[in-house]
Design an enzyme around this catalytic site. Structure first.
Site, short mmCIF file in Angstrom:
data_model
loop_
_atom_site.label_atom_id
_atom_site.label_comp_id
_atom_site.label_asym_id
_atom_site.label_seq_id
_atom_site.Cartn_x
_atom_site.Cartn_y
_atom_site.Cartn_z
N GLU A 2 0.86 -1.18 0.16
CA GLU A 2 0.06 0.04 0.07
C GLU A 2 0.96 1.25 -0.14
O GLU A 2 0.44 2.08 0.82
CB GLU A 2 -1.03 -0.06 1.25
N ASN B 246 2.23 -5.29 -3.16
CA ASN B 246 0.69 -5.42 -3.07
C ASN B 246 0.14 -4.27 -2.71
O ASN B 246 0.38 -3.29 -2.07
CB ASN B 246 0.69 -6.40 -1.51
N HIS C 280 -10.31 -6.07 -2.26
CA HIS C 280 -11.52 -5.87 -1.27
C HIS C 280 -12.43 -5.27 -2.10
O HIS C 280 -12.43 -3.93 -2.24
CB HIS C 280 -10.95 -5.00 -0.08
N GLU D 237 -6.26 -10.61 -1.34
CA GLU D 237 -6.96 -10.43 0.07
C GLU D 237 -8.64 -10.29 -0.42
O GLU D 237 -9.25 -9.63 0.06
CB GLU D 237 -6.50 -9.05 0.59
N ASP E 229 -12.17 -10.28 -0.95
CA ASP E 229 -13.73 -10.28 0.06
C ASP E 229 -14.57 -9.45 -0.79
O ASP E 229 -13.99 -8.52 -1.71
CB ASP E 229 -13.45 -9.97 1.56
C1 XIL Z 1 -6.38 -6.18 8.30
C2 XIL Z 1 -6.70 -7.60 9.12
O1 XIL Z 1 -7.73 -8.28 8.33
C3 XIL Z 1 -7.16 -6.98 10.42
O2 XIL Z 1 -7.58 -7.83 11.36
C4 XIL Z 1 -6.52 -5.84 10.99
O3 XIL Z 1 -7.24 -5.05 12.05
C5 XIL Z 1 -6.22 -4.88 9.95
O4 XIL Z 1 -5.63 -5.34 9.05
N1 XIL Z 1 -4.91 -4.35 3.62
C6 XIL Z 1 -3.93 -5.41 4.08
C7 XIL Z 1 -4.43 -6.27 5.17
O5 XIL Z 1 -2.90 -5.43 3.52
O6 XIL Z 1 -3.16 -6.74 6.06
C8 XIL Z 1 -5.44 -5.76 5.99
O7 XIL Z 1 -5.54 -6.83 7.11
C9 XIL Z 1 -6.60 -5.55 5.32
C10 XIL Z 1 -6.00 -4.23 4.31
#
Ligand code: XIL
Length: 300
Positions: free
Chosen positions: A128, A171, A208, A236, A238
């Site tokens: 990020e 990422n 996401h 990641e 969802d």
């Molecule tokens: C999130 C986790 O799922 C949570 O448990 C934590 O509180 C915050 O981070 N981007 C990422 C992940 O790269 O590491 C993040 O994970 C979600 C967003």
């Protein structure tokens, strides 16, 4: 095939999930984990605040428990993450001196990657680093503000020397839509790295998504990045309310790109998700397969 992992393996890919070490003792959770998934990403356990809460003091125990579980069940690991502005301890974010911060960053990468050397398929070396919105530039962070634009390149070069066998990934989120300035900023960086021989092997698209799922251009984005000579991965995944169509479209976008090497869901059951109340995952709170699961399996 009757599981996500086996179906993905049919085309040489993996299907993974984020894992929280504290849930491994939950039998419903671990049963699904070990039946369905062939890749594991620690949800929080390999982040800076967990691993090096004070300078030079390393705690690998929670990450180790996930690596042990994965190893015992034939699952590979994605390491997440070495350099990120979030979940970063105050002792790092308050460093104002470039020589000190450079040494601290490189030492963190070196210690963590050395500890897990040979056990990690791919590392999210930098997470990020790009800003939201229309700038296409790096976001403000202690690394950017104190070390300047070169911090990403430096992190990747250090990472390569520590574990040359691990794939090194950049990422990020909201880089799935091809026309977005953020996507273009990351694309330009990867193109520049490849042209100058800066070691980068893969780009992770967090994915996401909102209720509509991936943007229409997602497959184009994956394919354009892959054409630069990197693997691409959905890291990641969802999707708010987990529409079956949206999950199916996401899986298809990856399957249609030869160098899209795998997909990771960001958790197992809805009750395991960081997106509370959005029911964005493939299994319901009781561990039952949702319609999105069937859509993903069919698309694999
Ligand atoms: C999130 C986790 O799922 C949570 O448990 C934590 O509180 C915050 O981070 N981007 C990422 C992940 O790269 O590491 C993040 O994970 C979600 C967003």
């Amino acid at each position: 095939a009757t599981t996500l992992g086996a179906a993905a393996a049919g085309s040489g890919r993996y299907f993974g999930t984020a894992v929280a070490s504290g849930r491994l003792g939950d039998a419903t959770y671990s049963t699904i984990l070990d039946r369905e998934f062939t890749m594991v990403t620690p949800e929080n356990e390999m982040k800076w605040d967990a691993v090096e809460p004070s300078r030079g003091s390393f705690n690998f125990a929670p990450g180790d428990s996930i690596v042990s579980h994965a190893s015992a069940h034939g699952q590979k690991m994605r390491g997440h993450t070495l350099v990120w502005h979030s979940q970063l301890p105050n002792w790092v974010s308050s460093i104002g001196d470039a020589t000190t911060l450079r040494s601290v960053m490189n030492n963190h990468i070196t210690q963590e990657m050395s500890h897990y050397k040979g056990r990690i398929y791919a590392w999210d070396v930098v997470n990020e680093a790009f800003a939201d919105g229309g700038s296409g530039q790096h976001r403000s962070s202690v690394f950017q503000n104190v070390l300047g634009n070169g911090f990403i390149e430096e992190a990747f070069r250090t990472a390569r020397t520590v574990d040359p066998a691990a794939k090194l990934c950049y990422n990020d989120y909201n880089i799935e839509n091809w026309s977005d300035a953020k996507t273009q900023g990351v694309y330009s960086m990867v193109k520049d790295f490849k042209s100058r021989g800066v070691p980068i092997d893969c780009v992770g698209f967090q994915s996401h998504f909102g209720t509509g799922g991936p943007p229409a251009s997602f497959q184009t984005t994956l394919s354009n990045f892959a054409a630069l000579g990197v693997d691409v991965q959905i890291t990641e995944l969802d999707i708010a309310q987990a529409s079956a169509t949206a999950y199916g479209n996401t899986v298809k976008a990856c399957l249609n790109v030869a160098r899209c090497t795998g997909i990771t869901a960001w958790g197992i059951r809805d009750s395991d998700s960081w997106r509370t109340g959005e029911n964005p995952l493939l299994f319901d709170n009781s561990g039952n397969k949702k319609p999105a699961y069937s859509a993903a399996l069919t698309a694999l």
